[in-house]
Structures are given as structure tokens and as C-alpha cells.
Enzyme design. Structure first.
Site, PDB file in Angstrom:
ATOM      1  N   LYS A 112       0.774  -1.217  -0.058  1.00 59.90           N
ATOM      2  CA  LYS A 112       0.012   0.033   0.024  1.00 59.90           C
ATOM      3  C   LYS A 112       0.791   1.031  -0.068  1.00 59.90           C
ATOM      4  O   LYS A 112       0.329   2.429  -0.527  1.00 59.90           O
ATOM      5  CB  LYS A 112      -0.883  -0.045   1.022  1.00 59.90           C
ATOM      6  CG  LYS A 112      -1.972  -1.148   1.004  1.00 59.90           C
ATOM      7  CD  LYS A 112      -3.122  -0.963   2.093  1.00 59.90           C
ATOM      8  CE  LYS A 112      -4.145  -2.207   1.627  1.00 59.90           C
ATOM      9  NZ  LYS A 112      -3.778  -3.671   1.824  1.00 59.90           N
TER      10      LYS A 112
HETATM   11  C1  LIG Z   1      -4.443  -4.604   1.432  1.00 60.16           C
HETATM   12  C2  LIG Z   1      -3.814  -6.069   1.125  1.00 60.16           C
HETATM   13  C3  LIG Z   1      -3.939  -6.926   0.413  1.00 60.16           C
HETATM   14  C4  LIG Z   1      -5.349  -6.886  -0.612  1.00 60.16           C
HETATM   15  O1  LIG Z   1      -4.910  -5.710  -1.667  1.00 60.16           O
HETATM   16  P1  LIG Z   1      -6.540  -5.523  -2.441  1.00 60.16           P
HETATM   17  O2  LIG Z   1      -6.106  -4.135  -3.252  1.00 60.16           O
HETATM   18  O3  LIG Z   1      -7.479  -4.648  -1.431  1.00 60.16           O
HETATM   19  O4  LIG Z   1      -6.872  -6.584  -3.101  1.00 60.16           O
HETATM   20  C5  LIG Z   1      -3.214  -7.899   0.202  1.00 60.16           C
HETATM   21  N1  LIG Z   1      -2.104  -8.195   1.109  1.00 60.16           N
HETATM   22  C6  LIG Z   1      -1.819  -7.322   1.969  1.00 60.16           C
HETATM   23  C7  LIG Z   1      -0.699  -7.563   2.753  1.00 60.16           C
HETATM   24  C8  LIG Z   1      -2.578  -5.963   1.996  1.00 60.16           C
HETATM   25  O5  LIG Z   1      -1.975  -4.986   2.880  1.00 60.16           O
END
Ligand SMILES: *Cc1c(COP(=O)(O)O)cnc(C)c1O
Length: 462
Positions: A112
Site C-alpha cells: 500500500k
Molecule cells: C491490502 C492488502 C491486500 C489486498 O489488496 P487489495 O488491493 O485490497 O486486493 C493483500 N495483501 C496485503 C498485505 C494487504 O495489505
């Protein structure tokens, strides 16, 4: 570039408006009206370039003239200078023609950061230009909150209030948020669960009078700018594996589907992607929809991959919009039905999706086995989210000759629980974070009441 809503009736917006808006007024999500296309030559010419150069070339058409090139380049450079690896998102090889794209070298050790480092800087830039201040409110079950805080901590024009469920996030996750002591960062521990925190944030967006006209901004993955920033690493990885002269496939640990939707967008822009594999934990709505056409909600399960614990995949709506040939009325009808009762996709859109997508789901026991097995076979210690991807990539790839890229969405140190259950002593935090457990913390514990939180926000925003 203009942006339109997946439900067809909200007004079209430009990039700046879409960045500051979040959800469309008709309840839909914004997507570009038409996608820029990359020629084979343009793609070839990105191979071997630094990440920030690829980022500029991929994102420039989306921002258009809303921001001048020199400023945009500076914001990109600053965003990715916070990553602790010169390649920003390096790849390692896991097996024959199978690669791991490490997206976790940013300040909070999850993918993120890639989007939120840039989003915070873009928001600050546009608010400064407008002479406005903004207030960010968000609820987090872990990764989004810390990444958003890191992306905004240096912003003069933004105050950020992140709600997490008190004593229900891991210590590393909490400390990544609460040890940021900047004046514009406020952590609120809600005496309740994640849904309570989420409800308070939604309630605040629904009635913004408590802010006396200051703009309230959403940083969850419905914000188009987050998708835009994530398109870049699909292009970067693929051109370095031989695209556009050869196809590449991707496997993505998925929940709200923002990450994978960015990959799909890259493919719609000319990147030759053969196959996308959706990996889920036991919260498997995406897998059930694709495999069994069971588009229905199920009770939330707490799993060893908590950042993928969801009931509804909000960004899946963007993919449905494309699968339904951009017919907003049909998307609206389907999603309204889905809110009330189990729904199903029509035959044609479902077949269209199955031409490009496959999926697999992995239980907690499976996650533990895969972490152990992957380490024995590759020497890589995977985090539990990435483990679902490793499994799905091996189980579902359509052929061995197309390179498969599995996205590593988090660093294993962030999710010790699963790593320890798999028989390891744990994974050390990277050096930049080695003293995390000794740093001072600051946060406020508040009851799960809308009014109490709104009063706190109104009193503390600068
Ligand atoms: C947010 C997250 C996901 C999921 O990602 P999306 O874009 O919501 O599909 C997967 N793995 C981790 C470690 C995350 O923080």
C-alpha cells in the site's frame, strides 16, 4: 482526461476533482472515460529504466495537464525515495519461470506504500494550489492506516485521523501508526471492532457539518489515484521480463481488488498479459464469483492473512463495469441486487472474465503449509498474504512458458503470527525499523460513538 462513474449517472470529473472526491455521487466508482494506449515501441523503451521514470511515463496520461511535468516528477521521486531498495520493487526468482515481485520495501512494509506515498503528496500539492486544507479520515484493520499516515506525515495542508479497533491490530501494525508523532497525525483507538470504526468514518462522510466546510478526503482504495500508482509496477515488471515481445502472467493476493484491478488496467493499455490469477484467503467472494458464479456475501472470517479479511470487494465493481461493456445501468442493477441477496453474473460478462482470470483460495492451514513449503523449495520466507499467491500461481497457471509474476504484498516481519505457526522463529524487522518496539507512542482511546469521534476531530484539526 475525464473520469466517469461505474453506475453511469454521476457527473464526469477531471483528475484533480477525482483525486479529491472518492466515491461518485451515484454510489459508483470513478474510472477513466478512455484509457491511454502504449505502443509496442513505447513499452520496449521502458525496459531497464529506473522505476520513477517508468512511473512518470505510465501515469502522465492520467494526470494530463493538471500538474506540470517537473512538479509531477519531483513528487514521484520523493515518493519512491522512501523505499529501502534501489529497484523500488525488485523481483526474485522462485522457480522455473516464476518470479516474486517484492512490493514491500516501503516505509510500512506492505504494497500500500506504493500508492499512498504518492497519494499523500498529490493531495498536498492540489490543496496547496487551491489554498485549502483537508482532513483525512480512515478506518483501518492494519495496513492502510499506517501507509496513509506515512504518506501524509509531512503534509502542511492535511490532517489525518486514523481509527483502528482498540487492541485488535498487531503490535507492529499499531506501532507503525502510533509512533508517528507529527503534529498533523492523530490515531484513534476505537473501543469496538473494525466495523464500528468503519461505521464512524462512513457516518462522518455522510454528515460533514462538524468540519465547518473543511474538505473531508478518503484515502481508501476507491480513490482512483491509488489504482493509477499501482499500474506502474505491472508495467515495470513485465517490460523487464520481455514484454511487449512476450506475454507475462500475474498472480495477486486479493481482497478489495484494487491491486489486481490496476494490473487489469495495465493490460487494457496495451501490456500483453496472458492470465491473471486471483488469490484469496478463506474470505473467498472473488474466488466463488469466478469459479461458481456465486456473487454473495458471507460472514467475515478472521484469518492468518488479516489484510485480506473482507466481505465485499469494493473495486470488483470496476472490473464488472468493463465485463458488462461499461453499461452503468446493468452494474447498478447487479450491485443493488447483491446488497439484498445472493446474486450472479450474466453469462456473457462471466465468460469474458474467465478468458483472462482464474482464481484459488487458501485456508489458514494451507497458508501455514505453503509458508513452510515455499521456504524449503526457494529459501524465501513469505508473508501469509503472499503465501496465498504462491499457492494460487502454482495451482492455476495455464502454461509454463509464460513468465508468472506473483506479487509479494507484505514483508513477513509484519505478520509474525503466521510465520511462527509455520515453525519459524519469526522474521526480523528491517534495520530502519529495528527500534519500532521501543519508540514512543501517541494515541487516543475513544468509545465507538460517532459524536465523540467527530468532537475529537473538530477540536484537534489544525
Ligand atoms: C491490502 C492488502 C491486500 C489486498 O489488496 P487489495 O488491493 O485490497 O486486493 C493483500 N495483501 C496485503 C498485505 C494487504 O495489505
Amino acid at each position: 482526461m475525464r473520469y466517469i462513474s461505474t453506475r453511469g449517472t454521476a457527473p464526469a470529473l477531471d483528475f484533480e476533482e477525482v483525486l479529491l472526491t472518492g466515491l461518485a455521487s451515484d454510489g459508483g466508482l470513478y474510472v477513466p472515460e478512455t484509457l491511454p494506449q502504449f505502443s509496442a515501441d513505447e513499452l520496449s523503451d521502458m525496459a531497464g529504466r529506473p522505476y520513477s521514470e517508468v512511473a512518470f511515463r505510465v501515469m502522465k496520461p492520467f494526470v494530463g495537464d493538471s500538474i506540470d511535468d517537473a512538479t509531477f516528477r519531483r513528487l514521484i521521486d520523493e515518493s519512491y525515495a522512501t523505499f529501502k531498495h534501489d529497484a523500488v520493487v525488485p523481483s526474485v526468482q522462485l522457480g522455473p519461470n516464476h518470479y516474486l515481485l517484492e512490493l514491500f520495501h516501503g516505509p510500512t512494509l506492505a504494497f500500500k506504500d506504493v500508492a499512498l506515498q504518492l497519494l499523500g503528496r498529490l493531495l498536498n500539492h492540489f490543496l496547496e494550489k487551491r489554498g485549502e486544507k483537508g482532513v483525512i479520515m480512515g478506518a483501518t484493520s492494519g495496513d492502510t492506516g499506517s501507509a496513509a499516515i506515512e504518506g501524509c506525515r509531512h503534509s502542511d495542508h492535511l490532517d489525518i485521523f486514523i481509527l483502528h479497533p482498540h487492541q485488535r491490530v498487531s503490535e507492529v501494525q499499531r506501532r507503525q501508526m502510533t509512533t508517528v508523532l507529527s503534529d498533523n497525525v492523530f490515531n484513534i483507538a476505537i473501543e469496538g471492532n473494525f466495523d464500528d470504526a468503519q461505521a464512524i468514518v462512513k457516518g462522518s462522510f455522510a454528515d460533514q457539518d462538524f468540519l465547518n466546510g473543511t474538505r473531508l478526503i478518503a484515502v481508501n482504495s476507491i480513490n482512483w489515484a491509488r489504482i493509477m500508482a499501482q499500474i506502474v509496477y505491472y508495467v515495470y515488471a513485465a517490460v523487464n521480463l520481455g514484454a511487449p515481445h512476450r506475454e507475462v502472467s500475474f498472480t495477486v493476493p486479493s481482497a478489495n481488488f484494487g491491486n489486481l484491478y490496476a494490473g487489469f488496467t495495465a493490460s487494457q493499455m496495451g501490456l500483453p498479459v496472458k492470465q491473471f490469477v486471483i488469490a484469496t484467503n478463506a474470505n473467498d467472494i472473488l474466488h466463488r464469483t469466478l469459479a461458481d458464479n456465486d456473487f454473495s456475501k458471507k460472514a467475515l472470517l478472521a484469518t492468518l492473512a488479516p489484510s485480506m479479511d473482507i466481505v465485499v470487494s469494493s473495486n470488483f465493481e470496476r472490473l464488472l463495469f468493463d465485463a458488462y461493456n461499461r453499461d452503468g445501468a446493468q452494474v447498478r442493477a447487479l450491485l443493488e441486487r447483491f446488497q439484498q441477496e445472493p446474486a450472479a453474473l450474466a453469462d456473457a460478462p462471466l465468460s469474458r472474465l474467465r478468458e483472462r482470470f482464474d482464481s484459488a483460495t487458501l485456508s489458514d492451514e494451507g497458508i501455514i503449509d505453503v509458508i513452510r513449503d515455499a521456504f524449503e523449495r526457494t529459501g524465501e520466507l513469505l508473508d501469509p498474504h503472499t503465501a496465498t499467491g504462491f499457492y494460487a500461481a502454482e495451482a492455476k497457471r495455464w502454461d509454463q512458458t509464460t513468465p508468472m509474476v506473483t506479487l509479494a504484498t507484505a514483508h513477513p516481519a509484519k505478520f509474525e503470527d503466521a510465520v511462527v505457526k509455520a515453525g519459524f522463529e519469526g522474521a526480523p524487522l528491517p534495520p530502519s525499523m529495528a527500534d519500532l518496539l521501543e519508540r514512543d507512542e501517541r494515541y487516543e482511546v475513544l468509545p465507538a460513538e460517532l459524536e465523540a469521534v467527530q468532537r475529537f476531530v473538530a477540536e484537534h484539526r489544525r
